[in-house]
Design a protein around this motif. Structure first.
Motif, PDB file in Angstrom:
ATOM      1  N   PHE A 622       0.604  -3.589  -3.586  1.00 17.93           N
ATOM      2  CA  PHE A 622      -0.851  -3.908  -3.918  1.00 17.93           C
ATOM      3  C   PHE A 622      -0.738  -4.776  -5.426  1.00 17.93           C
ATOM      4  CE2 PHE A 622      -0.971  -0.381  -1.113  1.00 17.93           C
ATOM      5  CZ  PHE A 622      -2.171  -0.725  -0.266  1.00 17.93           C
ATOM      6  N   ASP A 623      -1.793  -5.438  -5.533  1.00 21.52           N
ATOM      7  CA  ASP A 623      -1.869  -6.093  -6.797  1.00 21.52           C
ATOM      8  C   ASP A 623      -2.772  -5.462  -7.635  1.00 21.52           C
ATOM      9  OD1 ASP A 623      -4.305  -6.621  -5.650  1.00 21.52           O
ATOM     10  OD2 ASP A 623      -4.039  -8.751  -5.490  1.00 21.52           O
ATOM     11  N   GLU A 624      -3.143  -6.239  -8.837  1.00 19.95           N
ATOM     12  CA  GLU A 624      -3.744  -5.524  -9.879  1.00 19.95           C
ATOM     13  C   GLU A 624      -5.302  -5.191  -9.637  1.00 19.95           C
ATOM     14  OE1 GLU A 624      -3.935  -7.884 -13.265  1.00 19.95           O
ATOM     15  OE2 GLU A 624      -1.681  -7.591 -13.624  1.00 19.95           O
ATOM     16  N   VAL A 629      -0.464  -7.039  -0.956  1.00 19.83           N
ATOM     17  CA  VAL A 629       0.251  -8.422  -1.220  1.00 19.83           C
ATOM     18  C   VAL A 629       1.180  -8.477  -0.056  1.00 19.83           C
ATOM     19  CG1 VAL A 629       1.991  -9.555  -2.764  1.00 19.83           C
ATOM     20  CG2 VAL A 629       0.319  -8.116  -3.623  1.00 19.83           C
ATOM     21  N   PRO A 630       1.223  -9.654   0.762  1.00 20.04           N
ATOM     22  CA  PRO A 630       2.100  -9.957   1.682  1.00 20.04           C
ATOM     23  C   PRO A 630       3.554  -9.956   1.474  1.00 20.04           C
ATOM     24  CG  PRO A 630       1.246 -12.025   0.951  1.00 20.04           C
ATOM     25  CD  PRO A 630       0.466 -10.948   0.439  1.00 20.04           C
ATOM     26  N   THR A 631       4.405  -9.033   2.009  1.00 18.33           N
ATOM     27  CA  THR A 631       5.669  -8.845   1.857  1.00 18.33           C
ATOM     28  C   THR A 631       6.518  -9.169   3.351  1.00 18.33           C
ATOM     29  OG1 THR A 631       5.616  -6.417   2.416  1.00 18.33           O
ATOM     30  CG2 THR A 631       5.362  -7.082   0.081  1.00 18.33           C
ATOM     31  N   ASP A 632       6.857 -10.283   3.558  1.00 19.06           N
ATOM     32  CA  ASP A 632       7.369 -10.698   4.878  1.00 19.06           C
ATOM     33  C   ASP A 632       8.871 -10.537   4.617  1.00 19.06           C
ATOM     34  OD1 ASP A 632       5.089 -11.411   5.733  1.00 19.06           O
ATOM     35  OD2 ASP A 632       5.297 -13.526   5.108  1.00 19.06           O
ATOM     36  N   GLY A 633       9.527 -10.753   3.468  1.00 18.02           N
ATOM     37  CA  GLY A 633      10.866 -10.383   3.217  1.00 18.02           C
ATOM     38  C   GLY A 633      11.217  -8.891   2.983  1.00 18.02           C
ATOM     39  N   VAL A 634      10.255  -8.047   2.836  1.00 19.90           N
ATOM     40  CA  VAL A 634      10.620  -6.671   2.685  1.00 19.90           C
ATOM     41  C   VAL A 634      10.887  -5.969   3.965  1.00 19.90           C
ATOM     42  CG1 VAL A 634       9.714  -4.306   1.464  1.00 19.90           C
ATOM     43  CG2 VAL A 634       9.154  -6.671   0.624  1.00 19.90           C
TER      44      VAL A 634
END
Length: 762
Positions: A622-624, A629-634
């Motif tokens: 999550f952002d501030e 937040v999109p995390t396609d690479g995680v």
């Protein structure tokens, strides 16, 4: 009465002097053992008060030569043997058999002794209680006698048993039969003095022991030499060679010479080629006198079973003990913790019979005492035991064997039931089954030629002790913990059983079972949920494969090129692919955007890839502002970076300290500025209508200046200040006048005071 059988062999050694008698007060058998004597490690070479058979050396040499000729001629007809004197045996062995009241050999003894005397390897299987112990003890004594064995020759025969009690029993039989021989016999079992055994091990000719203690001596004792070993015996061979003792037995066999005579005895013998190769038997003689009989259990054993629910077991057991008060009973449970709990709870309920526990976790001295006490009792006694008492033990005159928990397999059932109806005596066996265990277990018993009939319990004779048990557990925390451990142990034993057709964990109502043990709250069993989830996942995977195969078989050859891949209903479903338990009738639902299409055999490999790509969990960042937040690479298996988090926290901590320091500095500057302005008299810019500088601080600047009021200092600069000073002076003058009048009125009389008041009113 004195147990002469036990006393006779105990007198033969220097290290143990045991007297068995009855105590009139409680009618229990009491053992009086000398303090500095060892209870188990006994050697027969010591002097005995009983007369021994002495044979001159010349006659003994002639006897040995005569026996060797008879062995070489092999002229003996098994059917013609009626007594032990008909065998080619030495006079000392025959004398020992006669004194121990062994006159006529059993079927297994007639068929095993002669081939063993001729040097053959033996693979024997016979019913429980048929006398297998003498079938290998006699050949051992005769082989060592013909070989002119002495203490200097070291170890000549090794007998291995799976349980300590069975080793003690074999030792007693060997001591009785070999009392006229000069051989030394030792008993090596766990729970005894290791140093005492180690110092005398090199003088032993015959050793009876359990696998664990034998391997311990082989690893730690340099005096344990097996180079001259002639005979190896495995009693209850199938149990010795199974997975429980597999590694230990392999290590023991590696230390033994390859050229030897090997005997395997058991009621449920192993026929595995691998097991026979492990013990290195050479062309063994298969002996199974009861193999072609219609039933595999003793003829006089009455076998029955009853089907009840799991929560009713304790009620059934308590009622059974009440209705069989004058009987000798053995009750088998699955785990040691169950035996411990049922013994403690039944003992508090005070049944009519004497209760004795026997399980693996007990102290060895206590186990020996309980074993001896149960053997000496003839009636009115009940032994609560695990499978440690199910193999080979010869309990005399047992009336009932009750198997409260279903045995692991048919072989275990035979060994349990074989504790009664031994040596052509009668006995009864009762098997308690759960409803879901009945069909599979009865089918297995029928295939193994075991006749068993069903009986029904008279509900009028059932007495439930549940209310008393619940009150006992409420008063005793230790007893409650014991009940919890028994509950968990039973559930775990069911989960670890291999035969899933009989033992079905998901069909057990654990809440009702816990309540039947007296527990108000069901204990948490963590591995149960994992086990059920694993079984459910495996079942669902099999169903997916069956579904794919069925779709593939129904599809035509023309559709094989167009079928590219299988689209599941949910890509992340995992083991929850089906919601219902009826998997065979499960319907694969589809939607407009998600449809299931069949695949061909060429694409079967993609099904496995789909299963492997299922993500069990995700990592969401999550952002501030609190938005994901999109995390396609995680990937799902990434972990939180603790080092990075620690650096971020330290940096934020430093920033917070700087910000707090700046706030304090600003407050200090503001306070100093106010003080400066207050001292200089410049308060107009920072005061409000009420003369206060702020809401937090209280200012008294609105009060009049005393110097101005009394007119002592400070010059008057304008008219407004003069008017203010005049008013203040008038007020002070009035106050002084009133104060003076008040002082004067204190000295007035009542009439004067009334007159003064009237004047004020006018």
């Amino acid at each position: 009465m004195v147990n002469t059988k036990y006393v006779n062999f105990a007198r033969k050694n220097k290290f143990k002097a045991t007297k068995v008698h009855h105590n009139r007060s409680d009618n229990h058998v009491v053992e009086q053992t000398n303090k500095n004597q060892n209870d188990q490690f006994i050697m027969l070479q010591k002097k005995s008060k009983l007369p021994k058979l002495h044979i001159p050396v010349n006659e003994e040499e002639e006897e040995i030569e005569s026996l060797r000729k008879r062995y070489n001629d092999k002229i003996s007809v098994i059917n013609a043997i009626q007594t032990f004197k008909d065998f080619p045996l030495s006079k000392k062995t025959v004398a020992g058999l006669t004194e121990a009241d062994f006159i006529r050999p059993t079927v297994i003894q007639r068929e095993c002794i002669l081939p063993a005397l001729f040097g053959k390897d033996i693979l024997a299987a016979a019913k429980t209680g048929s006398g297998k112990t003498l079938a290998f003890v006699i050949p051992i004594l005769e082989r060592l006698f013909v070989e002119k064995w002495s203490r200097l020759d070291g170890l000549g025969a090794l007998i291995i048993t799976p349980t300590r009690e069975l080793a003690v029993q074999i030792y007693e039989t060997t001591a009785q039969v070999a009392r006229h021989h000069d051989f030394t016999v030792g008993l090596l079992i766990g729970g005894q003095n290791l140093k005492y055994e180690r110092s005398r091990l090199h003088n032993l000719n015959i050793i009876i022991g359990t696998p664990g203690r034998l391997l311990q001596h082989m690893d730690q004792n340099p005096l344990f030499d097996t180079t001259n070993l002639k005979i190896l015996v495995l009693d209850e061979a199938d149990r010795c060679l199974d997975m429980g003792f597999s590694a230990t037995m392999d290590s023991i066999i590696e230390n033994l010479p390859d050229v030897r005579q090997t005997f395997l005895f058991s009621a449920t013998q192993t026929n595995s080629v691998r097991d026979l190769a492990r013990v290195k038997q050479v062309k063994p003689v298969h002996i199974a006198p009861h193999e072609h009989e219609q039933i595999a259990t003793p003829a006089k054993l009455q076998q029955s079973y009853v089907v009840i629910d799991l929560p009713d077991k304790l009620t059934m057991l308590w009622s059974f003990l009440h209705t069989h008060p004058r009987q000798k009973i053995i009750i088998f449970f699955a785990t040691c913790k169950q035996v411990k709990y049922f013994y403690q709870i039944l003992k508090k309920l005070r049944p009519a019979s004497l209760l004795l526990p026997l399980y693996g976790g007990m102290n060895q001295e206590k186990r020996n005492k309980i074993y001896t006490e149960f053997c000496n009792k003839k009636t009115n006694v009940c032994l609560l035991a695990t499978d440690v008492a199910s193999r080979g033990l010869d309990f005399p005159k047992v009336n009932w064997v009750v198997q409260m928990d279903c045995p692991e397999d048919t072989a275990q059932y035979i060994h349990r039931a074989g504790r009664t109806a031994r040596l052509n005596t009668s006995g009864e066996n009762l098997l308690v089954l759960l409803p879901h265990e009945a069909n599979a277990m009865l089918h297995s018993l029928e295939q193994n030629r075991i006749p068993i009939k069903q009986i029904k319990i008279d509900e009028r004779q059932l007495f439930s002790p549940l209310s008393k048990i619940q009150s006992m557990l409420a008063q005793s925390p230790d007893l409650k913990e014991c009940a919890k451990r028994a509950f968990v142990a039973y559930i775990k034993s069911i989960a670890l059983m291999k035969n899933k057709e009989v033992f079905q964990l998901h069909k057990i109502n654990i809440d009702e079972f816990a309540k039947s043990l007296g527990l108000s709250i069901t204990p948490r069993v963590r591995f149960v949920s994992r086990k059920l989830k694993k079984e459910q996942s495996q079942t669902n995977n099999n169903i997916i494969a069956d579904y794919v195969e069925a779709k593939d078989s129904s599809s035509s050859d023309e559709d094989q090129d167009t079928d590219e891949f299988l689209q599941l209903k949910r890509s992340d479903c995992g083991s929850e692919y089906f919601a219902s338990d009826d998997h065979k009738n499960a319907i694969h639902e589809t939607s407009d955007s998600e449809k299931v299409t069949p695949i061909s055999k060429k694409r079967m490999s993609k099904v496995k890839l789909v299963k492997k790509s299922l993500q069990i969990s995700k990592k969401i960042v999550f952002d501030e502002n609190g938005l994901p937040v999109p995390t396609d690479g995680v990937k799902s298996h990434d972990f939180y970076d603790l080092k990075e988090a620690r650096l971020i926290l330290e940096q934020e901590d430093a920033n917070d300290k700087k910000r707090y320091k700046a706030i304090k500095q600003a407050k200090r500057v503001t306070r100093k500025e106010k003080e400066r302005k207050r001292t200089s008299g410049d308060l107009g810019a920072n005061t409000d209508d009420f003369g206060s500088e702020s809401d937090d601080s209280v200012s008294l600047d609105w009060l009049p200046d005393p110097d101005k009021v009394y007119g002592k200092t400070n010059k008057i600069e304008n008219d407004s200040d003069c008017e203010q000073v005049a008013d203040n002076q008038n007020i002070l003058h009035t106050l002084k006048r009133k104060r003076k009048l008040l002082q004067n009125t204190r000295a007035l009389s009542l009439n004067d005071t009334e007159q003064l008041a009237m004047n004020f009113l006018k």
